[in-house]
Design a protein around this motif. Structure first.
Motif, PDB file in Angstrom:
ATOM      1  N   GLU A 114      85.217  23.463 152.008  1.00  0.00           N
ATOM      2  CA  GLU A 114      86.090  22.879 151.003  1.00  0.00           C
ATOM      3  C   GLU A 114      85.971  23.619 149.676  1.00  0.00           C
ATOM      4  O   GLU A 114      84.921  24.178 149.347  1.00  0.00           O
ATOM      5  CB  GLU A 114      85.771  21.401 150.791  1.00  0.00           C
ATOM      6  CG  GLU A 114      85.955  20.539 152.045  1.00  0.00           C
ATOM      7  CD  GLU A 114      85.602  19.095 151.792  1.00  0.00           C
ATOM      8  OE1 GLU A 114      85.101  18.771 150.683  1.00  0.00           O
ATOM      9  OE2 GLU A 114      85.820  18.269 152.701  1.00  0.00           O
ATOM     10  N   THR A 115      87.059  23.609 148.911  1.00  0.00           N
ATOM     11  CA  THR A 115      87.054  24.165 147.556  1.00  0.00           C
ATOM     12  C   THR A 115      86.233  23.243 146.651  1.00  0.00           C
ATOM     13  O   THR A 115      86.341  22.011 146.733  1.00  0.00           O
ATOM     14  CB  THR A 115      88.475  24.292 147.017  1.00  0.00           C
ATOM     15  OG1 THR A 115      89.168  25.284 147.772  1.00  0.00           O
ATOM     16  CG2 THR A 115      88.498  24.685 145.541  1.00  0.00           C
ATOM     17  N   THR A 117      88.005  26.373 139.848  1.00  0.00           N
ATOM     18  CA  THR A 117      87.592  26.122 141.224  1.00  0.00           C
ATOM     19  C   THR A 117      86.867  27.326 141.799  1.00  0.00           C
ATOM     20  O   THR A 117      87.062  28.459 141.360  1.00  0.00           O
ATOM     21  CB  THR A 117      88.793  25.801 142.135  1.00  0.00           C
ATOM     22  OG1 THR A 117      89.628  26.961 142.241  1.00  0.00           O
ATOM     23  CG2 THR A 117      89.606  24.636 141.586  1.00  0.00           C
ATOM     24  N   VAL A 118      86.048  27.030 142.808  1.00  0.00           N
ATOM     25  CA  VAL A 118      85.318  28.061 143.554  1.00  0.00           C
ATOM     26  C   VAL A 118      85.517  27.783 145.038  1.00  0.00           C
ATOM     27  O   VAL A 118      85.256  26.673 145.508  1.00  0.00           O
ATOM     28  CB  VAL A 118      83.810  28.046 143.225  1.00  0.00           C
ATOM     29  CG1 VAL A 118      83.078  29.124 144.025  1.00  0.00           C
ATOM     30  CG2 VAL A 118      83.577  28.219 141.729  1.00  0.00           C
ATOM     31  N   THR A 119      85.986  28.785 145.763  1.00  0.00           N
ATOM     32  CA  THR A 119      86.173  28.679 147.209  1.00  0.00           C
ATOM     33  C   THR A 119      85.476  29.865 147.870  1.00  0.00           C
ATOM     34  O   THR A 119      85.655  31.003 147.432  1.00  0.00           O
ATOM     35  CB  THR A 119      87.665  28.696 147.588  1.00  0.00           C
ATOM     36  OG1 THR A 119      88.365  27.715 146.823  1.00  0.00           O
ATOM     37  CG2 THR A 119      87.851  28.408 149.070  1.00  0.00           C
ATOM     38  N   ARG A 129      85.574  22.040 142.872  1.00  0.00           N
ATOM     39  CA  ARG A 129      86.135  22.003 141.526  1.00  0.00           C
ATOM     40  C   ARG A 129      84.995  21.801 140.539  1.00  0.00           C
ATOM     41  O   ARG A 129      84.255  20.809 140.641  1.00  0.00           O
ATOM     42  CB  ARG A 129      87.180  20.897 141.401  1.00  0.00           C
ATOM     43  CG  ARG A 129      87.811  20.817 140.010  1.00  0.00           C
ATOM     44  CD  ARG A 129      89.004  19.882 139.997  1.00  0.00           C
ATOM     45  NE  ARG A 129      90.117  20.446 140.755  1.00  0.00           N
ATOM     46  CZ  ARG A 129      90.998  21.298 140.243  1.00  0.00           C
ATOM     47  NH1 ARG A 129      90.896  21.700 138.989  1.00  0.00           N
ATOM     48  NH2 ARG A 129      91.970  21.751 140.992  1.00  0.00           N
ATOM     49  N   THR A 174      89.392  30.525 140.543  1.00  0.00           N
ATOM     50  CA  THR A 174      90.670  30.320 139.871  1.00  0.00           C
ATOM     51  C   THR A 174      90.437  29.891 138.430  1.00  0.00           C
ATOM     52  O   THR A 174      89.500  29.153 138.119  1.00  0.00           O
ATOM     53  CB  THR A 174      91.532  29.261 140.579  1.00  0.00           C
ATOM     54  OG1 THR A 174      90.879  27.983 140.512  1.00  0.00           O
ATOM     55  CG2 THR A 174      91.785  29.636 142.030  1.00  0.00           C
ATOM     56  N   SER A 198      80.689  25.448 148.953  1.00  0.00           N
ATOM     57  CA  SER A 198      82.021  25.610 149.520  1.00  0.00           C
ATOM     58  C   SER A 198      81.954  26.230 150.908  1.00  0.00           C
ATOM     59  O   SER A 198      82.634  25.771 151.847  1.00  0.00           O
ATOM     60  CB  SER A 198      82.883  26.478 148.603  1.00  0.00           C
ATOM     61  OG  SER A 198      84.131  26.768 149.199  1.00  0.00           O
TER      62      SER A 198
END
Length: 366
Positions: A361-362, A227-229, A364, A252, A356
């Protein structure tokens, strides 16, 4: 560990002696608006490359560089096509806007000309995929240059991780940036596109977020994050009205997390990294200074400090490295810092980070 590092150093010195015997690589320079171009002019005197032509339509800008580096204006062409036709370079280095990287690859790849672009690879995944397809179809090297690729501390940190000195990676914090392009006084030609969301692909999130994405992809052996936030802010609207100047990116992985702090709001310019393993932490404080802390009790630790010398050629200079790669003296692994595969992941991370930050929002990754 140190025996291994000593053997590696000797091997690199031998490689340096071998590559020094070949003819300089004939290189064309595409654009002068990216002030990192000073690097290639300063590198030419080493002897690994020869700048055979420069493509730059801004004659006043070209004259400034000609006066500073004492080259004839006859070496400057109005566009890349004219440079290639006249000089037939073996490689081209791109020093225009990030948006223009695709145009450079479109001009060079079909002619079998190798390419090195300044970071990041591309402004978007759409551009990156087109560039990747052209490089693969025409079997050329397409490398990306980062200042931090040549930091001895980053490579020593990587070696210590591989040697299991601090155990498996659990967290990495990477900080890059400065006070902002206008505040540090970049040239007007550079400032114009660096603060343009189309030509640069974003502000600090692109300009400095790419360093952390590149280093983390390398440390994770090419693994893509789950994931990228991202969160961006504009703390200097008077200087950067159209782009962000502050970005926090969280990546993550199955067993690790990374925090990338990319900013045009640092009080002091910085490029540093902290690697937290199960058994210790590595601080790559700058280009030359590295520390390792091993925990003792709850909050105690023992600390080792190292002041590192520059790496042996060709691993100390992007253009010496480019020449060695093209000569077949250095093989680029997919996860390597300059590699196309690594930098496709970098653009994927940046693309997701921009989305993001825009949506809150995160993202995926598929």
């Amino acid at each position: 560990m140190y025996r291994i590092l000593t053997c590696l150093t000797l091997l690199l010195m031998l490689t340096s002696a071998l590559y020094a015997q070949r003819e300089p690589l004939r290189v064309g320079v595409a654009g002068l608006t990216h002030t990192h171009v000073h690097g290639i002019f300063n590198s030419e005197s080493r002897g690994e490359i020869e700048i055979v032509g420069i493509a730059e339509p801004n004659r006043d800008l070209a004259r400034r560089y000609a006066e500073q580096y004492d080259f004839p204006m006859e070496r400057v062409y109005d566009d890349l096509e004219a440079l290639i036709e006249a000089q037939q370079p073996a490689a081209v280095t791109a020093f225009g806007s990030i948006f223009e990287h695709l145009e450079v690859v479109e001009a060079c790849a079909p002619r079998g000309i190798h390419i090195m672009v300044e970071k990041p690879l591309a402004v978007s995944m759409d551009h990156a995929r087109k560039m990747e397809a052209l490089a693969e179809a025409h079997d050329i090297h397409l490398l990306t240059n980062y200042e931090t690729t040549w930091y001895p501390t980053n490579h020593r940190a990587y070696a210590l991780v591989q040697d299991s000195l601090v155990g498996e990676i659990r967290k990495v914090v990477i900080r890059d940036g400065h006070r902002g392009p206008k505040n540090i006084g970049v040239d007007p030609e550079f400032l114009e596109w660096l603060t343009d969301p189309v030509q640069n692909g974003g502000g600090a999130i692109t300009d400095f977020g790419c360093y952390g994405a590149n280093l983390m992809t390398w440390l994770m052996q090419g693994q893509r994050p789950l994931t990228v936030t991202a969160v961006t802010q504009q703390l200097q609207p008077e200087n950067n009205p159209d782009v962000d100047d502050e970005a926090l990116i969280i990546l993550t992985y199955p067993d690790a997390v990374a925090l990338i702090q990319a900013s045009w709001n640092w009080t002091i310019g910085r490029k540093d990294m902290e690697i937290y393993g199960l058994d210790g932490v590595i601080y790559a404080d700058n280009r030359h200074d590295l520390r390792v802390r091993i925990p003792e009790g709850y909050d105690g630790f023992s600390e080792m400090e190292q002041a590192l010398e520059e790496r042996p050629a060709p691993y100390d200079d992007p253009f010496a490295y480019l020449a060695a790669v093209i000569a077949g003296e250095v093989e680029v692994a997919p996860a390597d810092l300059s590699a196309l595969e690594n930098n496709m992941t970098v653009v994927e991370i940046l693309d997701a980070a921009v989305r993001s930050a825009r949506t809150g929002e995160t993202v995926r990754l598929e």
